[in-house]
Design an enzyme around this catalytic site. Structure first.
Site, PDB file in Angstrom:
ATOM      1  N   LYS A   1       8.218  -4.837   2.425  1.00 52.55           N
ATOM      2  CA  LYS A   1       8.178  -3.435   2.850  1.00 52.55           C
ATOM      3  C   LYS A   1       7.766  -3.317   4.317  1.00 52.55           C
ATOM      4  O   LYS A   1       6.814  -3.953   4.761  1.00 52.55           O
ATOM      5  CB  LYS A   1       7.193  -2.678   1.960  1.00 52.55           C
ATOM      6  CG  LYS A   1       6.982  -1.219   2.340  1.00 52.55           C
ATOM      7  CD  LYS A   1       6.065  -0.536   1.333  1.00 52.55           C
ATOM      8  CE  LYS A   1       5.659   0.844   1.785  1.00 52.55           C
ATOM      9  NZ  LYS A   1       4.812   1.523   0.780  1.00 52.55           N
TER      10      LYS A   1
ATOM     11  N   TYR B   1       0.848  -1.191   0.000  1.00 54.54           N
ATOM     12  CA  TYR B   1       0.000   0.000   0.000  1.00 54.54           C
ATOM     13  C   TYR B   1       0.882   1.240   0.000  1.00 54.54           C
ATOM     14  O   TYR B   1       2.018   1.219   0.447  1.00 54.54           O
ATOM     15  CB  TYR B   1      -1.026  -0.001   1.133  1.00 54.54           C
ATOM     16  CG  TYR B   1      -0.535  -0.135   2.555  1.00 54.54           C
ATOM     17  CD1 TYR B   1       0.167   0.887   3.193  1.00 54.54           C
ATOM     18  CD2 TYR B   1      -0.837  -1.277   3.309  1.00 54.54           C
ATOM     19  CE1 TYR B   1       0.565   0.779   4.515  1.00 54.54           C
ATOM     20  CE2 TYR B   1      -0.443  -1.398   4.632  1.00 54.54           C
ATOM     21  CZ  TYR B   1       0.252  -0.361   5.232  1.00 54.54           C
ATOM     22  OH  TYR B   1       0.652  -0.483   6.549  1.00 54.54           O
ATOM     23  N   CYS B   2       0.351   2.307  -0.574  1.00 49.52           N
ATOM     24  CA  CYS B   2       1.089   3.567  -0.754  1.00 49.52           C
ATOM     25  C   CYS B   2       2.485   3.326  -1.352  1.00 49.52           C
ATOM     26  O   CYS B   2       3.499   3.706  -0.767  1.00 49.52           O
ATOM     27  CB  CYS B   2       1.199   4.320   0.572  1.00 49.52           C
ATOM     28  SG  CYS B   2       1.681   6.055   0.386  1.00 49.52           S
ATOM     29  N   PRO B   3       2.543   2.673  -2.524  1.00 46.23           N
ATOM     30  CA  PRO B   3       3.855   2.356  -3.098  1.00 46.23           C
ATOM     31  C   PRO B   3       4.582   3.605  -3.594  1.00 46.23           C
ATOM     32  O   PRO B   3       3.955   4.570  -4.032  1.00 46.23           O
ATOM     33  CB  PRO B   3       3.490   1.431  -4.279  1.00 46.23           C
ATOM     34  CG  PRO B   3       2.106   1.846  -4.664  1.00 46.23           C
ATOM     35  CD  PRO B   3       1.424   2.250  -3.395  1.00 46.23           C
TER      36      PRO B   3
END
Length: 280
Positions: free
Chosen positions: A161, A148-150
């Site tokens: 991550k 998420y939120c890459p």
């Protein structure tokens, strides 16, 4: 990395710790605090600031998330799971904050030639590498597809991550912000965001790309390091680094003269949230 290290070596660091205030500390207050400090630092009224903060059960949305076609269904889902939500004033997409996620902000003055955006990101990446240099690990900065939120400065170990970095620039001050998933399950947090997008997008084509979240590519530091590291452990590492890279550390909270500024920025971010969420 030499230029990044220069940013981390400040003659004075002002340290503001808001990591243990508890569940009533609202995330909107955090973003207003960083804006306040950006102005104080950028106008030379404050030395560089290092701030630590924790928020309980909060989803921080990006502006693009508010354009999801079925946003209200996504927000209803988050509420059912016991989460509050806000829209932040820096870039990026939805992230999870809870008591196992430590946020760090470095607020720096844009002096001389200014701070190139990558230099700000490199400084935070270097800080985290230095903080965990006693572990035999490689902390990479590259986009982790499926997180998420890459972004290009996703921090990962072995392809998983555990942290993301954003920046906010205001009044010649630069806030470089990171969230570190310290404890708990990174994949469970990712599953929450995966389901949020499922409810809020419902397979509809959108102009903007929203991540196809794959929970298995996200983890926490405790999981990745194979040791039960806590938020307090990471705080100690952070303070140790500041001590080693500063002539002086000044601990405290906002100064009396900064409170008017804080109220100004707090009202502004409340208005901004109303604008993005009141149509829902």
């Amino acid at each position: 990395m030499d230029e990044a290290l220069q940013l981390l070596r400040q003659p004075k660091w002002r340290w503001i710790d808001q990591s243990a205030i508890g569940p009533h500390f609202h995330a909107l207050q955090s973003f207003a605090t960083d804006d306040t400090l950006c102005e104080s630092v950028g106008t030379g009224k404050s030395p560089a600031v290092a701030r630590s903060w924790v928020h309980h059960q909060t989803i921080v949305l990006g502006i693009q998330d508010t354009r999801l076609p079925y946003l209200q269904e996504g927000l209803n889902f988050l509420e059912q799971q016991g989460y509050k939500y806000i829209v932040r004033n820096s870039g990026g997409l939805a992230v999870v904050l809870d008591e196992g996620v430590l946020n760090l902000s470095l607020i720096l003055p844009e002096v001389e030639k200014g701070i190139d955006i990558n230099r700000g990101y490199d400084a935070m990446w270097l800080l985290i590498k230095k903080m965990f240099s006693d572990f035999d690990i490689e902390i990479e900065a590259r986009e982790i597809v499926g997180s998420y939120c890459p972004g290009s400065y996703d921090l990962s170990i072995g392809g998983k991550k555990f942290a993301g970095i954003s920046q906010r620039r205001l009044k010649r001050g630069v806030a470089v912000q990171i969230y570190l998933c310290v404890t708990g399950s990174g994949s469970e947090r990712a599953e929450l965001i995966r389901q949020f997008y499922q409810y809020a997008k419902q397979g509809q084509e959108t102009k903007f790309f929203y991540p196809d979240v794959q929970p298995e590519v996200m983890s926490s530091l405790s999981e990745l390091l194979g040791t039960p590291i806590t938020v307090q452990d990471v705080m100690l590492r952070f303070l140790t680094f500041l001590n080693q890279n500063s002539g002086e550390i000044l601990a405290g909270q906002l100064l009396p003269e900064e409170y008017d500024l804080f109220h100004h920025y707090y009202e502004r971010i409340i208005e901004r949230n109303s604008k993005f969420l009141d149509s829902e």
